[in-house]
Structures are given as C-alpha cells and as structure tokens.
Design an enzyme around this catalytic site. Structure first.
Site, mmCIF file in Angstrom:
data_model
loop_
_atom_site.group_PDB
_atom_site.id
_atom_site.type_symbol
_atom_site.label_atom_id
_atom_site.label_comp_id
_atom_site.label_asym_id
_atom_site.label_seq_id
_atom_site.Cartn_x
_atom_site.Cartn_y
_atom_site.Cartn_z
ATOM 1 N N ARG A 62 11.092 5.959 59.865
ATOM 2 C CA ARG A 62 11.314 4.947 58.729
ATOM 3 C C ARG A 62 9.705 4.260 58.408
ATOM 4 O O ARG A 62 9.538 4.170 57.440
ATOM 5 C CB ARG A 62 12.327 4.167 58.967
ATOM 6 C CG ARG A 62 12.412 2.959 57.937
ATOM 7 C CD ARG A 62 13.829 2.348 57.488
ATOM 8 N NE ARG A 62 14.450 1.903 58.679
ATOM 9 C CZ ARG A 62 14.316 1.064 59.286
ATOM 10 N NH1 ARG A 62 13.354 -0.100 59.010
ATOM 11 N NH2 ARG A 62 15.007 0.656 60.419
ATOM 12 N N TYR A 115 8.593 4.581 31.658
ATOM 13 C CA TYR A 115 9.945 5.562 32.066
ATOM 14 C C TYR A 115 11.222 4.616 32.058
ATOM 15 O O TYR A 115 11.088 3.199 32.379
ATOM 16 C CB TYR A 115 9.804 6.064 33.342
ATOM 17 C CG TYR A 115 11.009 6.675 33.968
ATOM 18 C CD1 TYR A 115 11.715 7.525 33.345
ATOM 19 C CD2 TYR A 115 11.294 5.962 35.138
ATOM 20 C CE1 TYR A 115 12.931 8.131 34.113
ATOM 21 C CE2 TYR A 115 12.693 6.499 35.855
ATOM 22 C CZ TYR A 115 13.352 7.409 34.941
ATOM 23 O OH TYR A 115 14.509 7.999 35.682
ATOM 24 N N ASP A 187 0.804 3.936 36.761
ATOM 25 C CA ASP A 187 1.757 4.833 37.132
ATOM 26 C C ASP A 187 1.031 6.093 36.717
ATOM 27 O O ASP A 187 0.729 6.423 35.395
ATOM 28 C CB ASP A 187 2.861 4.642 36.534
ATOM 29 C CG ASP A 187 4.071 5.933 36.811
ATOM 30 O OD1 ASP A 187 3.705 7.042 37.044
ATOM 31 O OD2 ASP A 187 5.382 5.665 36.804
#
Ligand SMILES: Cc1ncc(COP(=O)(O)O)c(C=O)c1O
Length: 404
Positions: A62, A115, A187
């Site tokens: 993780r 988005y 982004d």
C-alpha cells in the site's frame, strides 16, 4: 541497474528506459510484476530501518511496490518532476491531492469545464468536509484572479478541457498562483508528454488518468500524481497510503509500463488522426460547430500550438446540425447509432475510436445549469480519435450522414 546515463537523453530514450532496468536477480528485461502484499526483513533491525526510511526498500504494497515504483519513476522523468505516486485510478490521484492539501475552511478555484467526476468531487464531496470551490473559465486570467480568496489553497484545471477543448495558459496561471502562495494542479490527461509539460511551465503538481493515453490500450484503470519530492511525500503519505488507500495493483502498473514504451508514437498518431478528422468536420455541411485546438479558428489556437509543442490532443468535440427534419440533438444521437467504426463508450486514449454524449454520459452527474454555464450543450458529442486509418473513419461518417 541500467548502464544508460539518462541525464541528457531525448524523450523517446527516457520513455523506454526511465524507471526501468533489467531485474537484478534474473536479468529479466521487462520489469517483473511484484505481486505481493508484504515484504520480508532478514532481521528486526532491517525492518525498523525500512519503516524509519533510514534503509531504502519496501515494507507493504500500500505504501510502495517495486513494479509501481518503476512506473512512478518513469512518469516523473517524462514530466520533469522530482517524484511521482501511482494510484488505482485517475480519481484516486485527484482525491489523494485533495486530501493532502486541503482542510476544513479552505477554498479551491476549479476550471468550470472539467471531467464530470472531478466536477462532482469539487461541488459535492469537498463541501462535505467544509471545503468550498468556485468554478471559473481558466482561459480568462482576470476571472481566475477575481475568484481567488484569502483562503484559496489550490487552483485546479484541465487543459485542454474535457469535453470542450478550452486551452489555458499554464505559465500565466503559474505566475498568479506563485504570487499568492497557492498550489497549481494541472490535469494533463488530454495532453500527456511529449505534448505538454505543465511542471516545466510552473505547475506544482500534475495529475493523470493513466487509464487514458499513458496506458493507451483500454485495459487498465490507473492514476498518477507528479511533482516535487516534498509534495509527493504528502500525497503518498496522507492520500494514497492512508486516507484513500488507493495504490494500483502491480499487474496494472506492469501493463502501463508496457503501454508507455510506445507513448510518443501513439500520442502523435492520435493527434495526427484527430487533426485530419477535425479538418474533415470543419468542412462538413452537417456539422454546426467543431471544438479542436488545432483548427486556426479555435480561440486559443496560437497558445495551444506553443504550449502543446505543435500537437493538439487526440480528442475532438462537435455539434451536429439539424438534418432532414431531425433536431440537432436527435441527428447527433442517430449519428452515434449509425456509425460502425467508433464504439459508443466513455473513456479515451484507446487504440479504438470511442464516441460519447457528454450530457448523458461523462458529464451527466454535473447539474444541467453548471453544464450550460460551461457551454456543454445537450447536442455536444465527444470523440476520442483512435489509431484506425483516418480515411476509413471519415468514410464511415460520410456513410452515416448520407443515410440520414
Ligand atoms: C480529464 C480526466 N481526468 C480524470 C479522469 C478520471 O480518471 P479515471 O476514470 O481513471 O478515474 C477522467 C476520466 O474520464 C478524465 O477524463
């Protein structure tokens, strides 16, 4: 380790070799899939050192995994960042950035055309934690400056935007955020390297939906955040490893590493096809409007040419005119149902051409008023131009229009 000195090499050499070198144990050229949740220590002291980070290495997947790490190092090199962290999806990357840099009482300025999933996080999910967001057209620097408040911590936008292909001047935005001590997050999903390098233009962090062009084969979900060592340590520590718990699977990273070996070839071909297709649309009597930064009539064409290094994304949006008694909206829907090469599907950056209707698909969760404020009309169609022969694609559109 690789014998290649990567300090002064070209993009394509980095694309093949950065982050990857033959496996030390076996000599395997392809980076192995380290499909393990945990890593063993020879001694307690070694474990203690790895947890304390005084000894390099991995402790638990993780927080880090060798296959994921190869991907992180590759994208950091390609974007020109100091470090990167991989996530299970693009939204995982965006969420991890929010968690790392925002707290109750903070404010975000977000592009008004992003988005749909990102828009919902900014409008709804952040509000749950007492974080406020304003939405502005980031191609308008004065509007951005006016939206900044004393508690603004982050400016976030896409360029080109999803789905309208609006281009924002990253350098100009960086000058504003630097002066005010605000983090600038871009982004870069629609214009991955070698098209656009936001960090080199002054952004603090780049996020990617790896699902799209970086992987490029339509078979993986993934995300990445790239930036300085200190910022990425926060995103990894607070976001990816702890609160979100969203690393990718090593198998996904293996597939993305394979996809990225051909990144520049694929992305440039997507752009070439999109340019030819946008020009076809621009000269088509059935088309009301085309949104593509490569067209000379696009409002930010000159900026796009410079900022995107002569390429203009593989994404095109357009509106169909009313045809033979069909409204513009109905003609658009009929067109999608008639075409044979493009698949009706969301996502983008795949070898296959994908076509979709933002108002009822990718941006359906954005309130209608917000869609309208951002000029996302109900008749808008978005297409991810694939790697098929573009003449075949154009012939398919001609056939579909002729049948209407
Ligand atoms: C520009 C952009 N950013 C982020 C995302 C979210 O990525 P993912 O679907 O990998 O979570 C998308 C998804 O379509 C996108 O288009």
């Amino acid at each position: 380790m690789s014998k290649i000195d990567l300090t002064n090499v070209g993009f394509e050499t980095l694309m093949i070799h950065a982050g990857q070198s033959p496996d030390k144990e076996s000599g395997a050229l392809a980076t192995p899939i380290y499909q393990t949740s945990t890593f063993c220590f020879e001694t307690v002291e070694e474990g203690q050192g790895k947890f304390a980070k005084t000894i390099p290495g991995f402790v638990y997947s993780r927080s880090g995994n060798p296959t994921n790490r190869a991907l992180e190092m590759k994208i950091a090199a390609l974007e020109g960042g100091e470090d990167a962290v991989a996530t299970a999806s693009g939204m995982g990357a965006i969420g991890a950035v929010m968690v790392a840099f925002l707290k109750t009482g903070d404010h975000v300025v977000c592009g008004d055309c992003v988005y749909g999933g990102t828009s919902v996080v900014m409008r709804t999910n952040l509000a749950q934690f007492g974080i406020d967001a304003s939405f502005v057209d980031t191609s308008d620097a004065a509007a951005v400056e006016a939206a900044i408040k004393p508690n603004t911590k982050l400016l976030y936008f896409e360029t080109p935007t999803n789905p309208l292909m609006v281009v924002t001047d990253i350098k100009k935005m960086a000058a504003i955020t630097r002066a005010k001590g605000i983090k600038l997050v871009v982004d870069n999903t629609f214009a991955p390297p070698p098209l656009q390098f936001p960090l080199k233009l002054g952004a603090d962090l780049v996020v990617h939906s790896v699902t799209k062009y970086l992987n490029g084969h339509g078979d993986v979900l993934g995300g990445l955040v790239v930036g300085s060592k200190a910022d990425i340590a926060l995103v990894r520590g607070n976001g990816v490893t702890k609160i979100c718990g969203t690393p990718p699977s090593p198998h996904s990273s293996f597939l993305v590493l394979r996809g990225m070996k051909t990144l520049s070839l694929r992305v440039r071909q997507h752009c070439n096809n999109a340019m030819a297709f946008a020009q076809y649309l621009a000269g088509n009597k059935y088309i009301k409007k085309v949104y593509y930064p490569g067209l000379a009539g696009h409002p930010q064409h000159e900026l796009a040419k410079e900022q995107m290094n002569g390429y203009y994304t593989g994404m095109v949006a357009f509106e169909v005119d009313a045809i033979n008694g069909l409204s513009s909206y109905d003609a658009g829907i009929k067109l999608l149902n008639t075409l044979t090469i493009p698949s009706i599907a969301v996502s983008l950056g795949d070898p296959d051409t994908l076509i979709q209707h933002p108002a009822s698909m990718t941006h359906a969760s954005v309130p209608k008023e917000a869609r309208e404020a951002a000029s996302i009309s109900d008749g808008l169609i978005r297409m991810s131009v694939g790697l098929e022969n573009v003449e075949d694609l154009i012939a398919d559109f001609d056939r579909a229009f002729a049948s209407m």
